[in-house]
Design an enzyme around this catalytic site. Structure first.
Site, PDB file in Angstrom:
ATOM      1  N   HIS A   3      27.115 -43.007 -59.580  1.00 56.77           N
ATOM      2  CA  HIS A   3      27.990 -42.539 -60.322  1.00 56.77           C
ATOM      3  C   HIS A   3      27.960 -41.231 -60.779  1.00 56.77           C
ATOM      4  CE1 HIS A   3      27.703 -46.882 -62.450  1.00 56.77           C
ATOM      5  NE2 HIS A   3      28.155 -46.946 -61.160  1.00 56.77           N
TER       6      HIS A   3
HETATM    7  C1  LIG Z   1      27.916 -47.492 -53.369  1.00 61.03           C
HETATM    8  C2  LIG Z   1      28.631 -47.168 -54.575  1.00 61.03           C
HETATM    9  C3  LIG Z   1      28.873 -48.208 -55.580  1.00 61.03           C
HETATM   10  C4  LIG Z   1      29.487 -47.968 -56.538  1.00 61.03           C
HETATM   11  N1  LIG Z   1      29.939 -49.031 -57.532  1.00 61.03           N
HETATM   12  C5  LIG Z   1      30.566 -48.699 -58.448  1.00 61.03           C
HETATM   13  C6  LIG Z   1      30.936 -49.887 -59.338  1.00 61.03           C
HETATM   14  O1  LIG Z   1      30.543 -51.220 -58.968  1.00 61.03           O
HETATM   15  N2  LIG Z   1      31.796 -49.784 -60.401  1.00 61.03           N
HETATM   16  C7  LIG Z   1      32.173 -48.387 -60.501  1.00 61.03           C
HETATM   17  O2  LIG Z   1      33.157 -48.354 -61.801  1.00 61.03           O
HETATM   18  N3  LIG Z   1      31.953 -47.488 -59.961  1.00 61.03           N
HETATM   19  C8  LIG Z   1      31.019 -47.620 -58.881  1.00 61.03           C
HETATM   20  N4  LIG Z   1      30.836 -46.672 -58.152  1.00 61.03           N
HETATM   21  C9  LIG Z   1      31.304 -45.314 -58.596  1.00 61.03           C
HETATM   22  C10 LIG Z   1      32.898 -45.108 -58.358  1.00 61.03           C
HETATM   23  O3  LIG Z   1      33.302 -45.835 -57.218  1.00 61.03           O
HETATM   24  C11 LIG Z   1      33.173 -43.628 -58.287  1.00 61.03           C
HETATM   25  O4  LIG Z   1      32.837 -42.989 -59.583  1.00 61.03           O
HETATM   26  C12 LIG Z   1      34.637 -43.187 -57.961  1.00 61.03           C
HETATM   27  O5  LIG Z   1      34.916 -44.139 -56.867  1.00 61.03           O
HETATM   28  C13 LIG Z   1      34.747 -41.796 -57.919  1.00 61.03           C
HETATM   29  O6  LIG Z   1      36.166 -41.465 -57.654  1.00 61.03           O
HETATM   30  P1  LIG Z   1      36.476 -40.035 -56.971  1.00 61.03           P
HETATM   31  O7  LIG Z   1      37.879 -40.035 -56.809  1.00 61.03           O
HETATM   32  O8  LIG Z   1      36.143 -38.856 -58.101  1.00 61.03           O
HETATM   33  O9  LIG Z   1      35.935 -39.966 -55.648  1.00 61.03           O
HETATM   34  P2  LIG Z   1      35.783 -40.998 -54.508  1.00 61.03           P
HETATM   35  O10 LIG Z   1      36.451 -42.030 -54.768  1.00 61.03           O
HETATM   36  O11 LIG Z   1      34.622 -40.638 -53.612  1.00 61.03           O
HETATM   37  O12 LIG Z   1      37.078 -40.058 -53.344  1.00 61.03           O
HETATM   38  C14 LIG Z   1      36.758 -38.847 -52.838  1.00 61.03           C
HETATM   39  C15 LIG Z   1      37.471 -38.737 -51.466  1.00 61.03           C
HETATM   40  O13 LIG Z   1      37.869 -37.282 -51.074  1.00 61.03           O
HETATM   41  C16 LIG Z   1      37.565 -37.319 -49.577  1.00 61.03           C
HETATM   42  N5  LIG Z   1      37.004 -36.011 -49.528  1.00 61.03           N
HETATM   43  C17 LIG Z   1      35.931 -35.553 -49.940  1.00 61.03           C
HETATM   44  N6  LIG Z   1      35.970 -34.148 -49.273  1.00 61.03           N
HETATM   45  C18 LIG Z   1      37.051 -34.150 -48.618  1.00 61.03           C
HETATM   46  C19 LIG Z   1      37.414 -33.023 -47.625  1.00 61.03           C
HETATM   47  N7  LIG Z   1      36.524 -31.863 -47.688  1.00 61.03           N
HETATM   48  N8  LIG Z   1      38.445 -33.069 -47.104  1.00 61.03           N
HETATM   49  C20 LIG Z   1      39.110 -34.249 -47.030  1.00 61.03           C
HETATM   50  N9  LIG Z   1      38.656 -35.242 -47.827  1.00 61.03           N
HETATM   51  C21 LIG Z   1      37.802 -35.253 -48.531  1.00 61.03           C
HETATM   52  C22 LIG Z   1      36.446 -38.399 -49.540  1.00 61.03           C
HETATM   53  O14 LIG Z   1      36.507 -38.954 -48.146  1.00 61.03           O
HETATM   54  C23 LIG Z   1      36.794 -39.501 -50.412  1.00 61.03           C
HETATM   55  O15 LIG Z   1      37.636 -40.414 -49.817  1.00 61.03           O
HETATM   56  C24 LIG Z   1      30.180 -46.867 -56.837  1.00 61.03           C
HETATM   57  C25 LIG Z   1      30.109 -45.759 -55.856  1.00 61.03           C
HETATM   58  C26 LIG Z   1      29.427 -46.079 -54.806  1.00 61.03           C
HETATM   59  C27 LIG Z   1      29.609 -44.928 -53.795  1.00 61.03           C
END
Ligand SMILES: Cc1cc2nc3c(=O)[nH]c(=O)nc-3n(C[C@H](O)[C@H](O)[C@H](O)COP(=O)(O)OP(=O)(O)OC[C@H]3O[C@@H](n4cnc5c(N)ncnc54)[C@H](O)[C@@H]3O)c2cc1C
Length: 517
Positions: free
Chosen positions: A456
């Site tokens: 998280h």
């Molecule tokens: C194993 C795991 C279990 C989890 N379980 C839960 C759960 O059960 N419930 C819950 O609420 N939360 C859970 N979480 C946390 C939740 O999924 C995250 O907080 C949320 O998805 C974050 O969203 P985000 O958009 O900030 O980042 P992300 O969803 O991580 O998206 C970032 C994206 O940017 C892309 N990216 C990064 N850098 C670059 C770059 N330089 N160029 C192009 N693309 C790039 C990545 O590939 C990715 O697709 C979990 C996370 C993980 C990893």
């Protein structure tokens, strides 16, 4: 599906979204609802997820596969250990590999945001956006959404160990919550899940895939963003590579970083936007000295109590974590600071001995500190976009987090030992009888050795108004025009729940801000 790239002079986009994870899918889908704007989404991972992504109970096994960046922390100074940090690298991002719990933090954890310098971002302010993302049934519609893209609901038939866990929590004196996901209750209750008809529903499934045919939306995958381009203090586009070919996507409106807590901070640093001493140290030309980039990194520390079972534990068909609880440690101030899950599998740190029980033989009561005080950093290891950054969440750097987790261990054991779980319980395998609750040193050793990430991570591009803030309350990068961040990284402090539902809410709000709705 082939990758569609339109870029270069004369073909500029109104919006370029970097990162097709939870937030990026929402932002790209919402922005492209307006047919008058042209939107590009750039994602490093693949467009086609592995088949296993859709199969809920398989989610822990996705770690280390092609859909995971498979990072790890630097050696943690408190524990001396390296903590694996999975994060999604695929369309859908971490929502495609996560544990599918869909739950808001307690309202107190959002109300901390205005208090920390982000006015207008308290629970009541964010509630319309949290509601907008979700489609619930049988909940209070004043609090929960009924027509959003994400269909969320508790497990239709709870696993018998989870059902016994709820009875055990009640027997141990915890309230049973009507809707623990609402942000308004404490106690134990059924967690809403991102599972529809037995399959995972990621952000890509719910928001992006249904609108991929829009003529004003381009999605380029297997594309690594290297840096944002800045001219005269304004962001003008994004440089990215597909294979060995470099591209520049020109942007006349806003570039929106949605790379997640790691990816967005890394990209700002690679673009020369960050603490100047660090940028110089790694050989990146300084575009803007913005000292807070990559600071304020934090996560929920997590540990478990594991029990062996005298009878076979049936295999779960959902996410292994159907039951969730929120409670307060003696250190809590203003809201709950501990979360619990009853898992029908043995769940423990990967570094612990392989002789421990396997699924079918054991179950766990997991606990995590929900309002941790420790703060760490994300820094570049070098100036190359493909190099994994240095991730230092500084777990247990603040001793208060150890105390809260020790309280969590006591509460987890108090639930684990009551009669309601007796039919499932043989003995406590971890920490085991050698770690008594009143033996502070043994408890500390167990907490350090069993520490795992809750995945998280938040806070590396913190929203606020002070000098260390990275974005303002409209999510604009302070000091650069035409550049915003909209993902988990902007949270000033972590919410007291799994973070995904909150990221959906932040992204829904970001889309409104970008479209000036
Ligand atoms: C194993 C795991 C279990 C989890 N379980 C839960 C759960 O059960 N419930 C819950 O609420 N939360 C859970 N979480 C946390 C939740 O999924 C995250 O907080 C949320 O998805 C974050 O969203 P985000 O958009 O900030 O980042 P992300 O969803 O991580 O998206 C970032 C994206 O940017 C892309 N990216 C990064 N850098 C670059 C770059 N330089 N160029 C192009 N693309 C790039 C990545 O590939 C990715 O697709 C979990 C996370 C993980 C990893």
């Amino acid at each position: 599906m082939g990758d569609d790239v339109r870029s270069g002079p004369g073909r500029g986009y109104d919006f370029v979204v970097v990162g097709g994870g939870t937030a990026g899918c929402v932002v790209a889908a919402r922005l492209s609802e307006n047919p008058d704007v042209r939107v590009l989404l750039i994602e490093a991972g693949s467009r086609e997820p592995l088949d296993a992504v859709a199969v809920p109970p398989v989610w822990p096994a996705l770690q280390g596969t092609a859909v995971d960046w498979a990072g790890a922390s630097v050696v943690q100074s408190a524990t001396g250990t390296v903590i694996p940090w999975p994060r999604g690298r695929v369309l859908g991002g971490s929502s495609a590999i996560n544990g599918m719990c869909f739950i808001r933090g307690h309202r107190s954890s959002y109300d901390a945001w205005p208090a920390a310098g982000a006015p207008g971002w308290g629970f009541d302010d964010l509630l319309p956006y949290l509601r907008r993302s979700e489609r619930t049934q049988g909940r209070d519609p004043a609090v929960r959404g009924v027509d959003g893209p994400l269909t969320v609901a508790p497990a239709p038939e709870p696993h018998p160990v989870a059902a016994a866990g709820l009875a055990a929590a009640a027997e141990a004196g915890h309230p049973v919550a009507a809707d623990i996901n609402s942000g308004l209750e404490e106690g134990f209750g059924w967690c809403d899940l991102n599972i529809v008809d037995g399959r995972r529903q990621s952000a890509a499934d719910a928001y992006l895939v249904p609108v991929l045919a829009r003529p004003n939306l381009d999605v380029v995958t297997d594309a690594l963003a290297h840096r944002v381009c800045v001219t005269g203090g304004r962001c003008t586009g994004v440089e990215y590579s597909v294979g060995t070919t470099m591209h520049t996507a020109a942007c006349s409106g806003d570039v929106v970083l949605a790379g997640g807590t790691v990816g967005s901070a890394q990209l700002l640093l690679l673009s020369g936007i960050g603490p100047q001493a660090h940028l110089r140290e790694v050989g990146v030309d300084v575009e803007l000295d913005l000292p807070g980039v990559g600071s304020n990194v934090h996560d929920h520390p997590r540990s478990t109590v594991v029990y062996s079972s005298p009878v076979p534990v049936p295999a779960g068909v959902n996410n292994h974590a159907e039951l969730i609880g929120l409670a307060r440690s003696p250190l809590a101030h203003g809201g709950p600071d501990l979360q619990f899950q009853v898992l029908e599998i043995p769940y423990f740190a990967p570094a612990l001995p392989p002789s421990l029980p396997v699924p079918g033989q054991a179950y766990s009561v997991a606990f995590g500190a929900m309002t941790p005080s420790s703060r760490g950093t994300i820094r570049l290891a070098d100036a190359r976009p493909g190099t994994a950054p240095l991730l230092d969440p500084n777990y247990y750097g603040d001793p208060r987090d150890v105390e809260v987790m020790a309280a969590g261990l006591r509460i987890a054991r108090a639930i684990g030992r009551v009669d309601a779980l007796a039919p499932w319980r043989a003995e406590e395998v971890l920490p085991g009888p050698g770690v008594r609750d009143d033996d502070g040193e043994a408890v500390r050793r167990y907490l350090f050795g069993s520490l795992r990430t809750y995945s998280h991570q938040v806070g590396s591009c913190r929203m606020g108004t002070d000098d260390m803030a990275v974005v303002d309350t409209d999510l604009r990068v302070r000091g650069i025009d035409g550049l915003r961040v909209a993902d988990a990284s902007v949270m000033p402090s972590i919410v007291s729940a799994n973070t995904n539902a909150t990221v959906y809410g932040i992204a829904e709000r970001a889309a409104d801000l970008l479209l000036s709705r």
